[in-house]
Design an enzyme around this catalytic site. Sequence first.
Site, PDB file in Angstrom:
ATOM      1  CG  HIS A  27      40.500  54.300  32.734  1.00  0.00           C
ATOM      2  ND1 HIS A  27      41.018  53.073  32.407  1.00  0.00           N
ATOM      3  CD2 HIS A  27      40.185  54.243  34.044  1.00  0.00           C
ATOM      4  CE1 HIS A  27      41.002  52.296  33.477  1.00  0.00           C
ATOM      5  NE2 HIS A  27      40.512  52.989  34.493  1.00  0.00           N
ATOM      6  CG  ASP A  32      41.793  49.430  31.503  1.00  0.00           C
ATOM      7  OD1 ASP A  32      42.957  48.996  31.438  1.00  0.00           O
ATOM      8  OD2 ASP A  32      41.063  49.259  32.498  1.00  0.00           O
ATOM      9  CE  LYS A  33      37.190  52.067  27.238  1.00  0.00           C
ATOM     10  NZ  LYS A  33      36.421  51.554  26.106  1.00  0.00           N
ATOM     11  CD  GLU A  57      43.796  41.497  22.506  1.00  0.00           C
ATOM     12  OE1 GLU A  57      43.518  42.327  23.403  1.00  0.00           O
ATOM     13  OE2 GLU A  57      42.938  40.757  21.995  1.00  0.00           O
ATOM     14  CD  GLU A  59      46.299  36.763  17.478  1.00  0.00           C
ATOM     15  OE1 GLU A  59      45.109  37.059  17.700  1.00  0.00           O
ATOM     16  OE2 GLU A  59      47.153  36.718  18.376  1.00  0.00           O
ATOM     17  CE  LYS A  90      37.192  53.450  37.545  1.00  0.00           C
ATOM     18  NZ  LYS A  90      37.736  52.243  38.200  1.00  0.00           N
ATOM     19  CG  PHE A 147      42.815  61.149  40.335  1.00  0.00           C
ATOM     20  CD1 PHE A 147      43.928  60.407  39.952  1.00  0.00           C
ATOM     21  CD2 PHE A 147      41.646  60.972  39.607  1.00  0.00           C
ATOM     22  CE1 PHE A 147      43.891  59.527  38.885  1.00  0.00           C
ATOM     23  CE2 PHE A 147      41.584  60.102  38.535  1.00  0.00           C
ATOM     24  CZ  PHE A 147      42.704  59.380  38.170  1.00  0.00           C
ATOM     25  CG  ASP A 166      45.831  50.939  36.994  1.00  0.00           C
ATOM     26  OD1 ASP A 166      46.655  50.014  37.129  1.00  0.00           O
ATOM     27  OD2 ASP A 166      44.605  50.778  37.143  1.00  0.00           O
ATOM     28  CB  ALA A 167      48.981  48.393  33.809  1.00  0.00           C
ATOM     29  NE  ARG A 181      42.559  46.395  33.062  1.00  0.00           N
ATOM     30  CZ  ARG A 181      43.804  46.503  33.548  1.00  0.00           C
ATOM     31  NH1 ARG A 181      44.432  45.416  34.000  1.00  0.00           N
ATOM     32  NH2 ARG A 181      44.420  47.669  33.553  1.00  0.00           N
ATOM     33  CE  LYS A 182      37.777  50.327  33.695  1.00  0.00           C
ATOM     34  NZ  LYS A 182      38.784  49.295  34.011  1.00  0.00           N
ATOM     35  CE  LYS A 234      38.104  40.611  20.297  1.00  0.00           C
ATOM     36  NZ  LYS A 234      37.171  39.950  21.226  1.00  0.00           N
ATOM     37  CE  LYS A 251      39.169  38.445  14.355  1.00  0.00           C
ATOM     38  NZ  LYS A 251      39.414  39.094  13.037  1.00  0.00           N
ATOM     39  CG  ASP A 309      33.971  38.309  20.730  1.00  0.00           C
ATOM     40  OD1 ASP A 309      33.033  37.538  21.003  1.00  0.00           O
ATOM     41  OD2 ASP A 309      35.152  38.074  21.013  1.00  0.00           O
TER      42      ASP A 309
END
Length: 370
Positions: A16, A18-19, A51, A64, A168, A226, A234-235, A240-241, A261, A265, A267
Amino acid sequence: MSLRVSRTAEHVSAGHPDKFCDQVADRILDQALAFASEKPETLPALRTAIECLAKNNLLVVTGEVKMSPDVKARLDVQELAREVWRKIGYSGRAEELTVIDHLHSQSVDIAKGTDSFGAGDQGIMVGYATAETPQMLPLEWMMARDICWTLHQLRDSKELPWLRADCKTQVTLDPDGAVSSVIVAAQHSEEVPHEEIVAGVLEKAVRAVVGDVDANRVTINGTGRFVIGGPEGDAGVVGRKIVVDAYGPRVAVGGGAYSGKDATKVDRSAAYMARHIAKAVVANEVSGAKECTVKLAYGIGKFQPEMVSAVTDSQQDVSGWVKEKFPDLAPRSIIDRLDLFRPQGWSYFDSASYGHYSRPEFPWEKIADV
Protein backbone atom coordinates in the site's frame (compact mmCIF):
# COMPACT_ATOMS: atom_id res chain seq x y z
CA MET A 1 -18.21 -4.77 30.62
CA SER A 2 -17.68 -4.73 26.86
CA LEU A 3 -20.74 -3.93 24.75
CA ARG A 4 -22.09 -6.67 22.48
CA VAL A 5 -21.94 -4.90 19.15
CA SER A 6 -20.71 -5.61 15.66
CA ARG A 7 -17.10 -4.60 15.09
CA THR A 8 -14.94 -4.05 12.04
CA ALA A 9 -11.24 -3.69 11.32
CA GLU A 10 -9.24 -3.18 8.14
CA HIS A 11 -5.66 -3.85 7.15
CA VAL A 12 -3.34 -3.00 4.27
CA SER A 13 -0.36 -4.79 2.77
CA ALA A 14 3.26 -3.72 2.64
CA GLY A 15 2.58 -2.61 -0.94
CA HIS A 16 0.00 0.00 0.00
CA PRO A 17 1.42 3.46 -0.82
CA ASP A 18 1.10 4.69 2.77
CA LYS A 19 2.95 1.60 3.98
CA PHE A 20 5.67 2.18 1.38
CA CYS A 21 6.26 5.56 2.97
CA ASP A 22 6.24 4.14 6.51
CA GLN A 23 8.75 1.47 5.50
CA VAL A 24 11.10 3.97 3.86
CA ALA A 25 11.02 6.18 6.96
CA ASP A 26 11.79 3.26 9.27
CA ARG A 27 14.44 1.82 6.96
CA ILE A 28 16.27 5.15 7.17
CA LEU A 29 15.93 5.07 10.97
CA ASP A 30 17.30 1.52 11.14
CA GLN A 31 20.30 2.44 9.01
CA ALA A 32 21.02 5.57 11.04
CA LEU A 33 20.92 3.54 14.27
CA ALA A 34 23.21 0.91 12.76
CA PHE A 35 25.79 3.51 11.71
CA ALA A 36 25.58 5.34 15.05
CA SER A 37 26.00 2.05 16.95
CA GLU A 38 29.51 1.77 15.53
CA LYS A 39 30.41 4.62 17.89
CA PRO A 40 28.10 3.88 20.86
CA GLU A 41 28.85 7.18 22.54
CA THR A 42 27.07 9.00 19.68
CA LEU A 43 23.98 6.76 19.69
CA PRO A 44 21.99 8.49 22.49
CA ALA A 45 22.21 11.80 20.60
CA LEU A 46 20.58 10.49 17.41
CA ARG A 47 17.13 11.92 16.63
CA THR A 48 14.81 11.32 13.68
CA ALA A 49 11.33 12.45 12.72
CA ILE A 50 11.18 11.39 9.08
CA GLU A 51 8.26 12.06 6.74
CA CYS A 52 7.69 10.75 3.23
CA LEU A 53 5.30 11.55 0.39
CA ALA A 54 5.07 9.22 -2.61
CA LYS A 55 3.23 9.47 -5.93
CA ASN A 56 4.03 7.48 -9.05
CA ASN A 57 7.85 7.35 -9.27
CA LEU A 58 8.44 10.43 -7.08
CA LEU A 59 9.31 10.17 -3.39
CA VAL A 60 9.92 13.21 -1.18
CA VAL A 61 11.76 12.47 2.06
CA THR A 62 11.70 15.27 4.61
CA GLY A 63 11.45 15.89 8.36
CA GLU A 64 13.94 16.63 11.11
CA VAL A 65 17.04 14.68 12.09
CA LYS A 66 19.96 15.07 14.44
CA MET A 67 22.97 12.82 13.92
CA SER A 68 26.74 12.96 13.71
CA PRO A 69 28.22 14.31 10.46
CA ASP A 70 29.71 10.86 9.80
CA VAL A 71 26.32 9.13 10.01
CA LYS A 72 24.63 11.81 7.91
CA ALA A 73 27.31 11.56 5.22
CA ARG A 74 26.96 7.77 4.97
CA LEU A 75 23.16 7.75 4.91
CA ASP A 76 22.15 7.13 1.29
CA VAL A 77 18.45 8.03 1.41
CA GLN A 78 17.98 7.43 -2.31
CA GLU A 79 19.37 3.90 -2.24
CA LEU A 80 17.50 2.99 0.96
CA ALA A 81 14.22 4.07 -0.65
CA ARG A 82 14.97 2.05 -3.77
CA GLU A 83 15.86 -0.94 -1.60
CA VAL A 84 12.38 -0.77 -0.02
CA TRP A 85 10.80 -0.46 -3.48
CA ARG A 86 12.56 -3.67 -4.55
CA LYS A 87 11.71 -5.52 -1.35
CA ILE A 88 8.02 -4.71 -1.71
CA GLY A 89 8.18 -5.91 -5.30
CA TYR A 90 6.62 -3.00 -7.14
CA SER A 91 6.53 -3.21 -10.91
CA GLY A 92 8.99 -0.93 -12.66
CA ARG A 93 12.70 -0.56 -12.03
CA ALA A 94 13.69 0.88 -8.66
CA GLU A 95 16.25 3.03 -10.46
CA GLU A 96 13.35 4.92 -12.03
CA LEU A 97 12.26 6.13 -8.58
CA THR A 98 13.15 9.80 -8.16
CA VAL A 99 14.01 10.55 -4.53
CA ILE A 100 14.18 14.10 -3.17
CA ASP A 101 16.15 14.16 0.10
CA HIS A 102 15.02 17.20 2.09
CA LEU A 103 15.88 16.07 5.60
CA HIS A 104 16.49 19.05 7.88
CA SER A 105 18.23 19.55 11.20
CA GLN A 106 16.13 19.10 14.33
CA SER A 107 14.72 22.27 15.88
CA VAL A 108 16.99 23.60 18.62
CA ASP A 109 13.88 24.39 20.66
CA ILE A 110 12.84 20.72 20.66
CA ALA A 111 16.42 19.61 21.31
CA LYS A 112 16.40 21.50 24.62
CA GLY A 113 13.92 18.95 25.95
CA THR A 114 15.18 15.79 24.33
CA ASP A 115 18.93 16.19 24.89
CA SER A 116 18.33 15.37 28.57
CA PHE A 117 15.88 12.61 27.57
CA GLY A 118 12.72 14.40 28.47
CA ALA A 119 9.70 13.59 26.33
CA GLY A 120 10.14 14.74 22.73
CA ASP A 121 6.61 16.14 22.59
CA GLN A 122 3.38 16.34 24.51
CA GLY A 123 0.70 13.76 23.83
CA ILE A 124 -1.40 10.83 25.02
CA MET A 125 -0.37 7.30 24.11
CA VAL A 126 -2.74 4.34 24.26
CA GLY A 127 -1.94 0.68 24.83
CA TYR A 128 -4.39 -2.21 24.75
CA ALA A 129 -4.55 -5.94 25.29
CA THR A 130 -7.35 -8.50 25.25
CA ALA A 131 -7.53 -12.19 26.16
CA GLU A 132 -9.73 -13.01 23.16
CA THR A 133 -6.79 -14.05 20.94
CA PRO A 134 -3.37 -15.59 21.70
CA GLN A 135 -1.74 -12.39 20.39
CA MET A 136 -3.84 -10.35 22.86
CA LEU A 137 -5.27 -8.32 19.98
CA PRO A 138 -8.85 -7.83 18.76
CA LEU A 139 -10.10 -10.79 16.73
CA GLU A 140 -11.37 -8.66 13.84
CA TRP A 141 -7.98 -6.94 13.57
CA MET A 142 -6.13 -10.25 13.59
CA MET A 143 -8.38 -11.67 10.85
CA ALA A 144 -7.98 -8.60 8.62
CA ARG A 145 -4.21 -8.63 9.19
CA ASP A 146 -3.87 -12.35 8.59
CA ILE A 147 -5.76 -12.23 5.27
CA CYS A 148 -3.36 -9.50 4.13
CA TRP A 149 -0.37 -11.51 5.32
CA THR A 150 -1.64 -14.67 3.61
CA LEU A 151 -2.00 -12.80 0.33
CA HIS A 152 1.58 -11.57 0.77
CA GLN A 153 2.76 -15.18 1.22
CA LEU A 154 0.70 -16.42 -1.74
CA ARG A 155 2.34 -13.77 -3.89
CA ASP A 156 5.86 -14.51 -2.66
CA SER A 157 5.42 -18.25 -3.22
CA LYS A 158 3.84 -17.61 -6.64
CA GLU A 159 0.96 -19.88 -5.66
CA LEU A 160 -1.24 -17.07 -7.00
CA PRO A 161 1.23 -15.65 -9.53
CA TRP A 162 -1.08 -12.87 -10.69
CA LEU A 163 -1.16 -11.16 -7.28
CA ARG A 164 0.61 -7.79 -7.04
CA ALA A 165 1.92 -5.85 -4.05
CA ASP A 166 -1.03 -3.67 -3.01
CA CYS A 167 -4.05 -4.95 -1.10
CA LYS A 168 -6.61 -3.97 1.53
CA THR A 169 -8.81 -6.17 3.69
CA GLN A 170 -11.75 -5.55 5.99
CA VAL A 171 -13.51 -7.96 8.37
CA THR A 172 -16.77 -7.40 10.25
CA LEU A 173 -17.85 -9.63 13.15
CA ASP A 174 -21.40 -9.78 14.53
CA PRO A 175 -22.04 -9.40 18.29
CA ASP A 176 -21.41 -13.12 18.79
CA GLY A 177 -18.01 -12.94 17.10
CA ALA A 178 -19.07 -14.67 13.87
CA VAL A 179 -17.87 -13.32 10.53
CA SER A 180 -20.63 -11.32 8.88
CA SER A 181 -18.63 -9.60 6.13
CA VAL A 182 -15.24 -9.75 4.47
CA ILE A 183 -14.00 -7.26 1.88
CA VAL A 184 -10.75 -7.71 -0.05
CA ALA A 185 -9.12 -5.49 -2.64
CA ALA A 186 -6.24 -7.46 -4.16
CA GLN A 187 -4.07 -5.90 -6.84
CA HIS A 188 -3.52 -8.24 -9.78
CA SER A 189 -1.93 -8.51 -13.20
CA GLU A 190 -3.99 -7.29 -16.13
CA GLU A 191 -4.67 -10.53 -17.98
CA VAL A 192 -6.21 -12.64 -15.19
CA PRO A 193 -10.03 -13.11 -15.28
CA HIS A 194 -12.02 -11.67 -12.38
CA GLU A 195 -13.58 -15.08 -11.66
CA GLU A 196 -10.14 -16.62 -11.16
CA ILE A 197 -9.16 -13.84 -8.74
CA VAL A 198 -12.35 -14.31 -6.71
CA ALA A 199 -11.96 -18.09 -6.52
CA GLY A 200 -8.27 -17.96 -5.58
CA VAL A 201 -8.54 -15.22 -2.94
CA LEU A 202 -11.69 -16.72 -1.41
CA GLU A 203 -10.29 -20.22 -0.95
CA LYS A 204 -6.58 -19.61 -0.35
CA ALA A 205 -6.73 -16.42 1.72
CA VAL A 206 -10.16 -15.61 3.13
CA ARG A 207 -11.33 -19.11 4.08
CA ALA A 208 -7.81 -20.09 5.07
CA VAL A 209 -8.00 -17.41 7.78
CA VAL A 210 -11.65 -17.06 8.84
CA GLY A 211 -13.00 -20.52 8.05
CA ASP A 212 -15.79 -21.65 5.74
CA VAL A 213 -17.55 -18.29 5.38
CA ASP A 214 -20.51 -18.02 2.99
CA ALA A 215 -19.27 -16.63 -0.34
CA ASN A 216 -22.22 -14.21 -0.34
CA ARG A 217 -20.66 -12.50 2.66
CA VAL A 218 -17.37 -11.92 0.85
CA THR A 219 -16.61 -9.13 -1.64
CA ILE A 220 -13.40 -9.44 -3.62
CA ASN A 221 -12.36 -6.54 -5.87
CA GLY A 222 -15.78 -4.94 -5.81
CA THR A 223 -15.21 -2.83 -8.93
CA GLY A 224 -14.14 -5.91 -10.88
CA ARG A 225 -10.59 -4.67 -11.45
CA PHE A 226 -7.56 -3.59 -9.41
CA VAL A 227 -4.56 -3.43 -11.74
CA ILE A 228 -3.19 0.02 -10.88
CA GLY A 229 -1.94 0.07 -7.28
CA GLY A 230 0.87 1.25 -5.04
CA PRO A 231 2.05 4.85 -5.49
CA GLU A 232 0.85 4.77 -9.09
CA GLY A 233 -2.74 4.28 -8.00
CA ASP A 234 -2.74 6.61 -4.99
CA ALA A 235 -0.44 8.98 -3.13
CA GLY A 236 1.25 7.65 0.00
CA VAL A 237 2.11 9.53 3.20
CA VAL A 238 3.82 8.47 6.43
CA GLY A 239 1.48 7.93 9.37
CA ARG A 240 -1.81 7.72 7.53
CA LYS A 241 -2.56 4.19 8.76
CA ILE A 242 -2.15 4.57 12.53
CA VAL A 243 -5.37 2.66 13.34
CA VAL A 244 -4.22 -0.21 11.11
CA ASP A 245 -0.80 -0.02 12.80
CA ALA A 246 -2.31 -0.41 16.27
CA TYR A 247 -5.53 -2.17 17.28
CA GLY A 248 -8.22 -1.26 14.79
CA PRO A 249 -11.10 1.15 15.47
CA ARG A 250 -12.31 -0.66 18.59
CA VAL A 251 -9.52 1.07 20.53
CA ALA A 252 -9.00 4.82 20.78
CA VAL A 253 -6.01 6.38 19.04
CA GLY A 254 -3.88 8.57 21.28
CA GLY A 255 -0.68 10.12 20.01
CA GLY A 256 0.71 10.47 16.52
CA ALA A 257 2.23 8.03 14.06
CA TYR A 258 5.07 5.65 14.88
CA SER A 259 7.16 5.32 11.75
CA GLY A 260 10.21 7.48 11.12
CA LYS A 261 10.50 8.47 14.79
CA ASP A 262 13.37 7.46 17.03
CA ALA A 263 12.58 6.15 20.50
CA THR A 264 12.92 9.49 22.27
CA LYS A 265 9.60 10.33 20.63
CA VAL A 266 6.95 9.18 23.11
CA ASP A 267 4.50 8.80 20.22
CA ARG A 268 6.44 5.63 19.58
CA SER A 269 8.25 4.51 22.73
CA ALA A 270 5.45 5.30 25.19
CA ALA A 271 2.86 3.68 22.91
CA TYR A 272 4.99 0.53 22.88
CA MET A 273 5.33 0.74 26.66
CA ALA A 274 1.59 1.21 27.12
CA ARG A 275 1.02 -1.97 25.10
CA HIS A 276 3.67 -3.76 27.21
CA ILE A 277 1.87 -2.71 30.40
CA ALA A 278 -1.60 -3.63 29.09
CA LYS A 279 -0.36 -7.14 28.24
CA ALA A 280 1.03 -7.49 31.76
CA VAL A 281 -2.34 -6.52 33.29
CA VAL A 282 -4.24 -9.10 31.21
CA ALA A 283 -1.61 -11.83 31.57
CA ASN A 284 -1.72 -11.43 35.34
CA GLU A 285 -5.53 -11.11 35.38
CA VAL A 286 -5.28 -8.03 37.57
CA SER A 287 -8.77 -7.47 39.04
CA GLY A 288 -9.95 -10.26 36.75
CA ALA A 289 -8.95 -8.34 33.61
CA LYS A 290 -9.80 -9.87 30.24
CA GLU A 291 -9.07 -6.54 28.53
CA CYS A 292 -7.05 -3.52 29.55
CA THR A 293 -6.61 -0.04 28.12
CA VAL A 294 -3.59 1.95 29.29
CA LYS A 295 -3.12 5.67 28.67
CA LEU A 296 0.10 7.59 29.28
CA ALA A 297 0.19 11.39 28.91
CA TYR A 298 3.44 13.36 28.62
CA GLY A 299 4.55 16.97 28.42
CA ILE A 300 7.47 18.03 26.23
CA GLY A 301 10.75 17.90 28.11
CA LYS A 302 9.15 16.16 31.12
CA PHE A 303 10.66 12.95 32.47
CA GLN A 304 7.61 11.21 33.91
CA PRO A 305 4.07 11.06 32.53
CA GLU A 306 1.48 13.60 33.57
CA MET A 307 -1.08 10.78 33.71
CA VAL A 308 -1.01 7.02 34.08
CA SER A 309 -4.39 5.39 33.54
CA ALA A 310 -5.24 1.68 33.29
CA VAL A 311 -8.82 0.42 33.10
CA THR A 312 -10.09 -3.13 32.62
CA ASP A 313 -13.10 -4.45 30.69
CA SER A 314 -15.14 -4.45 33.92
CA GLN A 315 -14.25 -0.77 34.43
CA GLN A 316 -11.86 -1.55 37.26
CA ASP A 317 -9.19 1.12 37.73
CA VAL A 318 -5.89 -0.72 38.03
CA SER A 319 -3.72 2.37 37.68
CA GLY A 320 -2.33 1.82 41.19
CA TRP A 321 -1.08 -1.66 40.26
CA VAL A 322 0.57 -0.24 37.13
CA LYS A 323 2.31 2.55 39.04
CA GLU A 324 3.60 0.05 41.60
CA LYS A 325 4.90 -2.42 39.01
CA PHE A 326 6.14 0.17 36.49
CA PRO A 327 7.24 3.11 38.67
CA ASP A 328 9.66 4.68 36.17
CA LEU A 329 8.09 5.60 32.82
CA ALA A 330 10.62 8.23 31.76
CA PRO A 331 11.49 8.03 28.04
CA ARG A 332 15.09 6.94 28.76
CA SER A 333 13.87 4.21 31.12
CA ILE A 334 11.48 2.90 28.47
CA ILE A 335 14.25 2.96 25.86
CA ASP A 336 16.56 1.00 28.17
CA ARG A 337 13.90 -1.48 29.28
CA LEU A 338 12.84 -2.33 25.72
CA ASP A 339 16.32 -1.78 24.19
CA LEU A 340 14.90 0.57 21.58
CA PHE A 341 18.24 2.07 20.56
CA ARG A 342 19.77 -1.28 19.63
CA PRO A 343 17.26 -3.56 17.86
CA GLN A 344 18.35 -7.20 18.10
CA GLY A 345 16.45 -9.79 16.09
CA TRP A 346 13.93 -7.21 14.93
CA SER A 347 13.93 -3.87 13.14
CA TYR A 348 11.78 -0.76 12.95
CA PHE A 349 11.37 -1.56 9.25
CA ASP A 350 9.70 -4.84 10.27
CA SER A 351 7.18 -2.95 12.40
CA ALA A 352 6.21 -0.62 9.55
CA SER A 353 3.98 -3.21 7.84
CA TYR A 354 1.51 -5.80 9.16
CA GLY A 355 1.21 -4.13 12.55
CA HIS A 356 3.44 -2.81 15.30
CA TYR A 357 2.07 -5.44 17.67
CA SER A 358 1.43 -9.23 17.64
CA ARG A 359 4.92 -10.47 16.68
CA PRO A 360 6.91 -12.10 19.50
CA GLU A 361 10.29 -10.75 18.35
CA PHE A 362 9.27 -7.20 19.30
CA PRO A 363 10.45 -6.56 22.90
CA TRP A 364 7.30 -4.68 23.86
CA GLU A 365 5.31 -7.83 23.01
CA LYS A 366 7.03 -9.91 25.67
CA ILE A 367 5.09 -10.41 28.89
CA ALA A 368 6.71 -8.33 31.63
CA ASP A 369 8.08 -10.21 34.61
CA VAL A 370 6.27 -8.46 37.43
